[in-house]
Design an enzyme around this catalytic site. Structure first.
Site, mmCIF file in Angstrom:
data_model
loop_
_atom_site.group_PDB
_atom_site.id
_atom_site.type_symbol
_atom_site.label_atom_id
_atom_site.label_comp_id
_atom_site.label_asym_id
_atom_site.label_seq_id
_atom_site.Cartn_x
_atom_site.Cartn_y
_atom_site.Cartn_z
ATOM 1 N N SER A 77 33.636 52.188 11.842
ATOM 2 C CA SER A 77 34.451 53.379 11.603
ATOM 3 C C SER A 77 34.493 54.263 12.835
ATOM 4 O O SER A 77 33.765 54.056 13.802
ATOM 5 C CB SER A 77 33.871 54.177 10.425
ATOM 6 O OG SER A 77 32.611 54.725 10.788
ATOM 7 N N LYS A 78 35.340 55.297 12.769
ATOM 8 C CA LYS A 78 35.439 56.271 13.850
ATOM 9 C C LYS A 78 34.110 56.996 14.036
ATOM 10 O O LYS A 78 33.709 57.322 15.158
ATOM 11 C CB LYS A 78 36.550 57.280 13.517
ATOM 12 C CG LYS A 78 36.748 58.367 14.569
ATOM 13 C CD LYS A 78 37.297 57.808 15.868
ATOM 14 C CE LYS A 78 37.706 58.893 16.840
ATOM 15 N NZ LYS A 78 36.590 59.708 17.339
ATOM 16 N N ARG A 79 33.405 57.234 12.950
ATOM 17 C CA ARG A 79 32.105 57.906 13.028
ATOM 18 C C ARG A 79 31.116 57.062 13.840
ATOM 19 O O ARG A 79 30.338 57.579 14.635
ATOM 20 C CB ARG A 79 31.564 58.153 11.612
ATOM 21 C CG ARG A 79 30.253 58.928 11.570
ATOM 22 C CD ARG A 79 29.944 59.357 10.141
ATOM 23 N NE ARG A 79 29.975 58.220 9.232
ATOM 24 C CZ ARG A 79 28.937 57.403 9.046
ATOM 25 N NH1 ARG A 79 27.822 57.594 9.716
ATOM 26 N NH2 ARG A 79 29.019 56.410 8.184
#
Length: 499
Positions: free
Chosen positions: A254-256
């Site tokens: 994910s972007k996280r």
């Protein structure tokens, strides 16, 4: 004929997970002399971002993934779902007429309230054959009277207590009880069709033979099967790719994770128009598109053997659906760097020259001697993982270095000797060919002998003047690359520092 499609939603930038889906579709099409279609699923008006489509197109172009059909060409268009509303209308009427679908009148607030009530009782609410008779829809007489006054959605009428059988190329036969499914919304209250209905209609009309997409979509598989059954259409063959896991191997990439572990999540830079943040992509951080595709291919695919470095052409010739793995793959930042390093070494000198010149231009440095640039690249690329490192490690060959007085006076102790040596080198350069290294070497050794210093100290003085630091390539190579005028300019600059 093999016909596959990549159908992203322009609701944000192209994620590398979606890029992998595009790649696998592209490889399968090209290996089998088929067609790769690009179609935009842009019916989600609430999340639509205008810049997103541009980002997707540019990312595919940078990677060399060229659609055979898409928004700009093809006989099965339009290739944007927002432009296909007129096509969907007759199929919606067909489903309603044959009682495969029905009108539902609940608002979002109504549904939220019902879900909360079920949750308080420890139950999961599903809008289906077990609950629809108690709800506001056209299947009961009371609700049907409201059809002309209230905005409605159209839902799929999933049959009760039915076993739905689907087949996935990777997973084989799967059976699902229809009572575990929602009556999915096919048409939203704003008149836009949803993913489920639009995909089935578009894939059928565009003669899609195989659907290759991410594992996260497998939950919608039985709904699609029902729609194909209701329309009496032949269903394409489906393959759901395994997930790409985060670097810890726990959960989807994910972007996280990108922020947490400091690696790009997008192929190209993305400027978020809502959050007003900028995320650099693989291109901006110096990765080669061939290396990114090579890495993505191994997230879920392995042809066997020890070969790990593949060009796009080699991936096409080697690719096969039977070599796709069932298990998810963990993202490996260091492996990605290693693959990029290997691809950098495999690049032709002319291609690297072009890339380095582009990077130099971005820094407002214009170096027009391709022959010398190629010599620099050949000397330094084995030490580099990224194109920008070629420049970083040889920047003093492209621009005059700045001199740090404190540092220089610390490493060059004898001010008088330093200045005198620099003066004599300039005098020699005035009357001799700098590239006559035989004479130059004799001069340096005689100069060191006469001044009673080690030759290493003489080179130390010269290197500081040319590089600004005690690092860099072979001193004779530096002299060869720099013009005589530039050599003398730099030596004079250091000499004046000792005044």
């Amino acid at each position: 004929m093999i016909r596959v499609r990549f159908a992203p939603s322009p609701t944000g930038p192209l994620h590398i997970g979606n890029l992998r889906t595009a790649l696998f579709n592209y490889l399968f099409a090209k290996k089998n002399k088929g067609s790769f279609i690009l179609r935009f699923e842009d019916t989600d008006k609430e999340r639509f971002i205008k810049k997103s489509e541009h980002h997707i197109l540019n990312s595919l172009k940078w990677c060399g993934i060229t659609p055979d059909e898409g928004p700009d060409n093809g006989k099965y268009g339009p290739y944007r779902q927002s432009k296909r509303k007129h096509i969907y209308k007759k199929y919606i009427k067909y489903l309603l007429k044959n009682e495969y679908a029905y009108y539902a009148f609940e608002t979002k607030a109504d549904l939220k309230k019902i879900r909360n009530e079920y949750k308080e009782k420890g139950k999961l609410f599903l809008y289906n054959s077990l609950t629809r008779s108690q709800l506001k829809n056209s299947l009961n007489e009371f609700a049907f009277k409201q059809i002309k006054t209230n905005k409605s959605t159209i839902r799929l009428k999933v049959p009760a207590s039915t076993t739905i059988k689907v087949n996935d190329i990777l997973r084989g036969n799967i059976s699902i009880n229809s009572n575990s499914l929602d009556d999915k919304v096919l048409v939203k209250s704003d008149g836009n069709v949803t993913y489920h209905l639009a995909n089935v209609i578009d894939d059928h009309l565009m003669k899609i033979s195989h659907v290759i997409k991410g594992e996260e979509w497998i939950s919608s598989f039985p709904i699609l099967q029902l729609l194909y059954n209701f329309f009496n259409w032949k269903m394409p063959k489906f393959l759901h790719l395994p997930l790409i896991l985060n670097p810890l191997g726990k959960g989807k990439l994910s972007k996280r994770n990108s922020n947490q572990f400091n690696f790009p999540i997008f192929p190209l830079k993305w400027k978020d128009p809502i959050k007003l943040t900028t995320s650099l992509g693989y291109r901006e951080l110096g990765y080669l598109p061939e290396a990114l595709l090579n890495m993505l291919a191994f997230f879920g695919w392995n042809p066997g053997g020890n070969k790990e470095i593949f060009s796009l052409k080699e991936l096409i010739s080697t690719f096969s659906l039977k070599d796709i793995n069932f298990t998810s793959a963990r993202f490996d930042k260091e492996k990605m760097k290693w693959i990029n390093h290997r691809h950098l070494q495999c690049q032709s000198v002319s291609d690297l020259t072009r890339l380095v010149k582009i990077s130099l231009k971005e820094k407002k440095i214009y170096f027009n001697n391709d022959q010398k640039l190629q010599q620099i690249i050949l000397r330094i690329r084995s030490q580099c993982t990224f194109v920008y490192q070629i420049i970083d490690k040889s920047i003093y060959l492209f621009k005059t270095p700045s001199l740090n007085k404190t540092y220089i006076r610390k490493v060059l102790l004898n001010k008088t000797i330093n200045k005198n040596i620099l003066f004599l080198i300039i005098e020699w350069l005035k009357t001799n060919d700098k590239n006559n290294f035989k004479l130059l070497k004799i001069f340096f050794y005689k100069l060191a002998l006469n001044k009673k210093i080690k030759i290493s100290y003489l080179f130390k003085i010269l290197r500081i003047s040319l590089v600004g630091k005690l690092i860099g390539l072979d001193i004779y190579f530096i002299i060869k690359i720099l013009k005589k005028k530039e050599l003398m300019k730099r030596i004079l600059k250091l000499m004046f520092l000792f005044n």
